[in-house]
Every structure is written in structure tokens, then in C-alpha cells.
Design a protein around this motif. Structure first.
Motif, short mmCIF file in Angstrom:
data_model
loop_
_atom_site.label_atom_id
_atom_site.label_comp_id
_atom_site.label_asym_id
_atom_site.label_seq_id
_atom_site.Cartn_x
_atom_site.Cartn_y
_atom_site.Cartn_z
N GLN A 186 0.84 -1.20 0.00
CA GLN A 186 0.00 0.00 0.00
C GLN A 186 0.87 1.26 0.00
O GLN A 186 0.61 2.22 -0.73
N TYR A 228 -0.16 -0.43 -15.64
CA TYR A 228 -0.34 -1.70 -14.94
C TYR A 228 0.96 -2.50 -14.88
O TYR A 228 1.27 -3.13 -13.87
N ARG A 269 -6.10 -8.90 -12.57
CA ARG A 269 -7.20 -9.05 -11.60
C ARG A 269 -6.70 -8.84 -10.17
O ARG A 269 -7.31 -8.12 -9.38
N GLU A 270 -5.58 -9.45 -9.85
CA GLU A 270 -5.01 -9.29 -8.51
C GLU A 270 -4.61 -7.85 -8.26
O GLU A 270 -4.81 -7.31 -7.16
N GLU A 314 -5.90 -5.08 -9.70
CA GLU A 314 -7.08 -4.23 -9.54
C GLU A 314 -7.78 -4.46 -8.21
O GLU A 314 -8.29 -3.51 -7.60
N ASP A 315 -7.78 -5.69 -7.73
CA ASP A 315 -8.34 -5.97 -6.40
C ASP A 315 -7.55 -5.22 -5.33
O ASP A 315 -8.13 -4.66 -4.39
N LEU A 316 -6.22 -5.22 -5.46
CA LEU A 316 -5.38 -4.50 -4.50
C LEU A 316 -5.65 -3.01 -4.54
O LEU A 316 -5.80 -2.36 -3.49
N ILE A 326 -8.35 -1.42 -5.60
CA ILE A 326 -9.71 -1.06 -5.18
C ILE A 326 -9.92 -1.34 -3.69
O ILE A 326 -10.28 -0.46 -2.92
N ASN A 327 -9.69 -2.59 -3.30
CA ASN A 327 -10.05 -3.02 -1.94
C ASN A 327 -9.08 -2.54 -0.87
O ASN A 327 -9.49 -2.24 0.26
N ASP A 328 -7.79 -2.47 -1.21
CA ASP A 328 -6.78 -2.17 -0.19
C ASP A 328 -6.22 -0.76 -0.27
O ASP A 328 -5.55 -0.32 0.67
N TYR A 372 -10.38 1.97 -1.11
CA TYR A 372 -11.30 1.85 0.02
C TYR A 372 -10.65 2.31 1.32
O TYR A 372 -11.34 2.78 2.23
N GLN A 429 -8.99 -0.23 -17.93
CA GLN A 429 -8.59 -1.56 -18.38
C GLN A 429 -8.15 -1.55 -19.84
O GLN A 429 -7.28 -2.33 -20.22
#
Length: 228
Positions: free
Chosen positions: A97, A112, A125-126, A128-130, A132-134, A137, A147
């Protein structure tokens, strides 16, 4: 603003705890701080005497780890992995982070490919999850995932702890900018004065032309007398 307020409160809590921690207790406090999911500022802890006392002791690695979390990145950890304590999963995520925060401070468009390389992420995918979520958020960055262009467009990035000497460089840069701004302002003022003087000259010239035209009109209107 909410993120900054929360950071300040967390930092103060850890600072209070660190003032009475020595040796192993100080090292364990560093582990706890660098694992906390909402703490992203470490310079205050790094300046405390009891924390700095770890230098040259069996817990010196914890002090170096704290310095890494204050100023470093995931890549720097990987390059010095044998000289630092192993990271817990929460610490690995935290350092990634922090790495995103550093990258987002230096560029407004992050490709990317660069992000996956710097974060040791194997697929989009991994990644974008990082992001967005970590990251988003958590409030440490804001932006847009593209993308099609395979990039992250940064709209906001929370600041990290300043590196040693970075504040002096910032002050020097601002002083240079201020000097350039003052010089530009003087140039603009000179141009305004020049424009005003030219305007005065134009008005005087116009007045002279109008006066001569008026004299000419008066001379034309005079009656002509002929000798009888």
C-alpha cells in the motif's frame, strides 16, 4: 480530511505507548505499528529516543524495518530482504500500500505493467483488487482504473513521511518558485507601465490630430471675399 484525522489519532496512540517501551517491547511495538491496517505514518515513532536506542542492539533490524515503512517501498525490501526481519502478511500488504502511495505521488498515470512489477503482482485481476479493496477503500489513493489502456489514473494520493533532506529540498524548490514568481510580477508591472505610457502617447497624438482637423474645418468655413 477524515483519513488525516484518523492518522493523527493513531500516531498519537502509538507514540504514547512507545515512550515507555524499551528493547524487545519497542521492537514488538514496531511490529504492531507496521501491521496496523490503518496506520500509514511512522516518522513520529522513528524520532522517539527509545526507538532509536534499538540501533546497534539485537533488535536493530526492527528499527531498520520501521525506517523502511516510513520511507521505503516493496522493491527496497526485496533488495534487502536478508538484512531485515521477515514480514507478516499484514506487513506485506501494508508495504505494498505504501509503495502505491509513493508511485502515485510521482506520476498521475501509472501503467499496470509498472505496478505489477513494483508490487510483485502476477495478473491484472489481482492488481485491480489490490488497488480497489486495499488502496482506494482505505482512502490512501483515489483514481480511475482504465482496463483498455491498462493504467491507473491517479486523482489523489495521501502523502507519505518525508525522507531525510526532503523538506529542505521542498523549501528550496518553493523559494526558487517564489523568486521566479516575483520576477514575473515585476515584468508584468513593467509591461503595464509601458502600455500606459503608450496609451498616453496615443491620446496626445489623437488630440493633436483632432486639434489640427478642427483648425482645418474652421479655415474651410471662413467666407471668401473677392475684390470688387
Amino acid at each position: 480530511m477524515e483519513v488525516e484525522i484518523k492518522q493523527a489519532e493513531l500516531v498519537e496512540q502509538f507514540v504514547v505507548l512507545a515512550r515507555s517501551a524499551r528493547g524487545r517491547a519497542a521492537a514488538e511495538l514496531i511490529t504492531h505499528a507496521t501491521s496496523h491496517p490503518s496506520l500509514f505514518a511512522f516518522s513520529e515513532l522513528l524520532s522517539l529516543p527509545h526507538i532509536l536506542e534499538l540501533q546497534g542492539t539485537e533488535h536493530a533490524g526492527s528499527l531498520e524495518l520501521l525506517r523502511l515503512f516510513a520511507h521505503g517501498t516493496w522493491t527496497e525490501y526485496k533488495n534487502n530482504i536478508h538484512e531485515l526481519p521477515p514480514l507478516q502478511p499484514q506487513q506485506e500488504l501494508k508495504l505494498k500500500q505504501l509503495t502505491v502511495m509513493t508511485l502515485a505521488e510521482t506520476a498521475k498515470v501509472l501503467q499496470y505493467d509498472l505496478l505489477m512489477q513494483q508490487l510483485d503482482v502476477s495478473n491484472v485481476r489481482e492488481l485491480e483488487d489490490l488497488l480497489i479493496n486495499d488502496c482506494m477503500y482505505a482512502g490512501i489513493v483515489r483514481g480511475k482504473l482504465d482496463q483498455r489502456r491498462r493504467c491507473f489514473e491517479v486523482q489523489f494520493a495521501a502523502g507519505r513521511d518525508l525522507r531525510p533532506g526532503q523538506l529542505e529540498n521542498m523549501i528550496s524548490t518553493l523559494a526558487t518558485w517564489l523568486g521566479n514568481t516575483e520576477n514575473l510580477l515585476l515584468t508584468i508591472q513593467e509591461k503595464i507601465k509601458w502600455a500606459d505610457s503608450m496609451s498616453d502617447i496615443d491620446r496626445k497624438h489623437k488630440k493633436e490630430v483632432e486639434d489640427k482637423a478642427e483648425e482645418l474645418r474652421k479655415s474651410i468655413k471662413k467666407p471668401l471675399y473677392t475684390n470688387l
